[in-house]
Scaffold this active site. Structure first.
Site, PDB file in Angstrom:
ATOM      1  CD  GLU A   1       2.374  -1.033   5.243  1.00  0.00           C
ATOM      2  OE1 GLU A   1       2.353   0.171   4.992  1.00  0.00           O
ATOM      3  OE2 GLU A   1       1.346  -1.668   5.519  1.00  0.00           O
TER       4      GLU A   1
HETATM    5  C1  TNX Z   1      -0.132   0.553   2.693  1.00  0.00           C
HETATM    6  S1  TNX Z   1       0.385  -0.801   0.270  1.00  0.00           S
HETATM    7  C2  TNX Z   1      -0.459  -0.784   2.880  1.00  0.00           C
HETATM    8  C3  TNX Z   1      -1.796  -1.130   3.341  1.00  0.00           C
HETATM    9  C4  TNX Z   1      -2.653   0.079   3.595  1.00  0.00           C
HETATM   10  C5  TNX Z   1      -2.419   1.083   2.495  1.00  0.00           C
HETATM   11  C6  TNX Z   1      -3.311   2.271   2.580  1.00  0.00           C
HETATM   12  C7  TNX Z   1       0.648  -1.971   1.189  1.00  0.00           C
HETATM   13  C8  TNX Z   1       1.246  -3.111   0.582  1.00  0.00           C
HETATM   14  N1  TNX Z   1       0.322  -1.835   2.477  1.00  0.00           N
HETATM   15  O1  TNX Z   1      -1.713  -1.921   4.504  1.00  0.00           O
HETATM   16  O2  TNX Z   1      -3.976  -0.314   3.609  1.00  0.00           O
HETATM   17  O3  TNX Z   1      -1.081   1.497   2.544  1.00  0.00           O
HETATM   18  O4  TNX Z   1      -3.168   3.083   1.468  1.00  0.00           O
END
Ligand code: TNX
Length: 517
Positions: free
Chosen positions: A327
């Protein structure tokens, strides 16, 4: 059959005299091969002794772990001593004579009327065999106070070994901080289901959770809050070592994660010089994602990464270092490529192998094939991951709509998120790690992992409610052969775990899908 739960068994003089026996059919994860012999039963008594492989400190360690486990509910002395033989009245843990099919993590277990013998090629296999033995004892074996027994083990034999060498659980200690005691207890609970890796998500926008001696404000300032504005916290390096040592005593490896270049607000807030504009942003306690980025074109960014990787690698015996990489919406594609291309070699320089979330598969030029990609997609088609697998990268499977323990079970679940959907225990169980992602077949699968993000979780009890019963479902996908996967059989086995969790004081979700005993 009505099994005594914690409440019943705790009722003192009126507690039932006979703890119901367990069966090979109830073991989670399902063993490769179990052959019951209904004609015999072994009983752990006040005279039972534990024998371990002479000359092996590791086997002795598993013996003392077994002794601790069994002394609490039985009150028996259960002395541990070396013996190459298999004396009557004993539970023997031996590193000789195992069928080579057990490999490095599997074991054989044989129960006859007068003894239990566990054989493996490595102590990790003995430890796995002990977890099976534990489930063959009555559920009251999980009690923290002395219970009446009898402590019977059904006769028969088991040959068992894992489908995947890496079976992981992830814990986000950044969104909410959890003290060392909580992490240790979760490690113990995971080990019971043959999970052998704990991925600690040590940093995120809301908190930096471990002391870095060369950058002290990361922990003291960057760790000073958490989601919702509570006081947060961090592990000293001594405490991190304590967690690693506890995990090692449960044959579990700790994988540290430092999420970069996004998810870095806590670091950016701690040191103004890490920001492109030289201005430190405020600490954050909300649950937004995708707004922070390390400054890709500053030299100090790589000095920072080098120092963190150096200090943490020196404390971490495991081979893997998780760089995050998810992300990174505030980092341009070109910058992301530059960053990953510079930091993966830093991990290598300090003797570790990099793991990254699956976005790292898009890095150009291609990352080395040693880099493990952690798949968290909800769609089975991810061309960049498929292409990386075709090049030889291994993929750690944790699809968010199956393996994420922080997703709600249903609309009424008081904790958790729902962006990847609701995940009931049947959903968590009914997928195949080797066919879920297109282009990622059995030989590309590094293992299976169950992530637990903590935006909504504050206590051990919250962690347990989300992990049980789904964690054992993921653990079975990681351990048991694909041919054993069967929801109707699994839900029965899972039902047998309920009285164990009740006896252990584990707060679990009583899913209506499971015939709890
Ligand atoms: C996505 S999954 C994220 C996290 C959040 C999560 C909550 C991922 C690699 N990144 O930063 O905590 O969703 O479900």
């Amino acid at each position: 059959v009505v099994l005594a739960g914690a409440g019943l068994a705790a009722s003192g003089p009126t507690a039932r005299a006979h703890a119901p026996a367990s069966s090979f059919a109830d073991v989670v994860p399902a063993p490769v091969k179990a052959t019951p012999n209904a004609a015999v039963t072994f009983a752990v008594t006040s005279g039972t002794k534990i024998y371990t492989q002479p000359g092996s400190a590791e086997a002795a360690g598993v013996g003392s772990y077994l002794g601790e486990l069994l002394r609490r509910p039985t009150g028996f002395p259960l002395p541990v001593s070396p013996s190459a033989g298999t004396p009557a009245g004993g539970i023997s843990l031996l590193l000789t004579g195992a069928d080579p099919a057990v490999g490095e993590q599997g074991y054989q277990l044989e129960t006859t009327a007068d003894k239990v013998v566990i054989r493996a090629t490595k102590a990790a296999g003995l430890f796995a065999g002990v977890q099976t033995l534990r489930q063959l004892l009555p559920a009251a074996v999980e009690s923290t106070t002395v219970k009446p027994g009898p402590w019977t083990v059904p006769g028969g034999s088991v040959l068992d070994h894992p489908r995947f060498g890496y079976r992981g659980a992830h814990l986000d200690v950044a969104r909410h901080f959890f003290p060392v005691q909580t992490v240790k207890r979760y490690i113990d609970e995971l080990a019971a289901y043959k999970i052998n890796n704990l991925h600690l998500h040590l940093t995120d926008d809301q908190g930096w959770r471990i002391e870095i001696k060369s950058w002290p404000k990361l922990a003291t300032y960057g760790g000073s809050t958490q989601v919702g504005g509570g006081p947060g916290g961090y592990y000293t390096q001594e405490q991190y070592k304590e967690i690693i040592a506890h995990a090692a005593s449960r044959h579990m490896t700790v994988i540290p994660e430092f999420d970069m270049p996004g998810h870095t607000n806590s670091a950016l807030a701690s040191y103004a010089e890490l920001n492109c504009n030289g201005v430190a942003p405020p600490l954050r306690t909300d649950i937004e994602v995708g707004y922070s980025s390390l400054c890709i074109n500053k030299d100090i960014t790589y000095k920072f990464v080098d120092d963190v990787v150096r200090e943490i690698s020196a404390l971490t015996p495991g081979k893997y270092f998780h760089l995050g990489g998810d992300e990174a919406h505030a980092t341009s594609e070109a910058d992301y490529n530059t960053f990953m291309t510079k930091v993966v070699p830093i991990v290598t320089k300090y003797g570790k192998t990099a793991i990254g979330w699956h976005e790292a598969a898009k890095t150009k030029p291609d990352l080395p094939t040693s880099t493990v990609l952690q798949f968290w997609d909800t769609k089975s088609s991810n061309p960049a991951v498929a292409a990386a697998a075709a090049r030889g990268n291994k993929v750690l499977m944790s699809p968010a709509n199956k393996a994420y323990l922080d997703m709600k079970y249903n609309a009424n679940t008081p904790l958790g998120l729902s962006w990847a959907g609701y995940i009931e225990v049947q959903d968590a169980y009914n997928w195949n790690p080797a066919t879920y992602a297109q282009g990622v077949g059995e030989s590309s699968v590094f293992g299976v992992e169950a992530p637990l993000w903590s935006e909504t979780l504050k206590t051990l009890s919250d962690i347990e409610f989300m992990a049980f019963p789904r964690l054992p479902a993921i653990a079975e996908l990681g351990w048991s052969p694909a041919s054993a996967q069967n929801w109707d059989a699994f839900k029965q086995r899972l039902g047998a775990q309920g009285p164990r969790w009740a006896a252990a004081g584990i707060n679990y979700y009583k899913s209506p899908q499971v015939p709890w005993r």
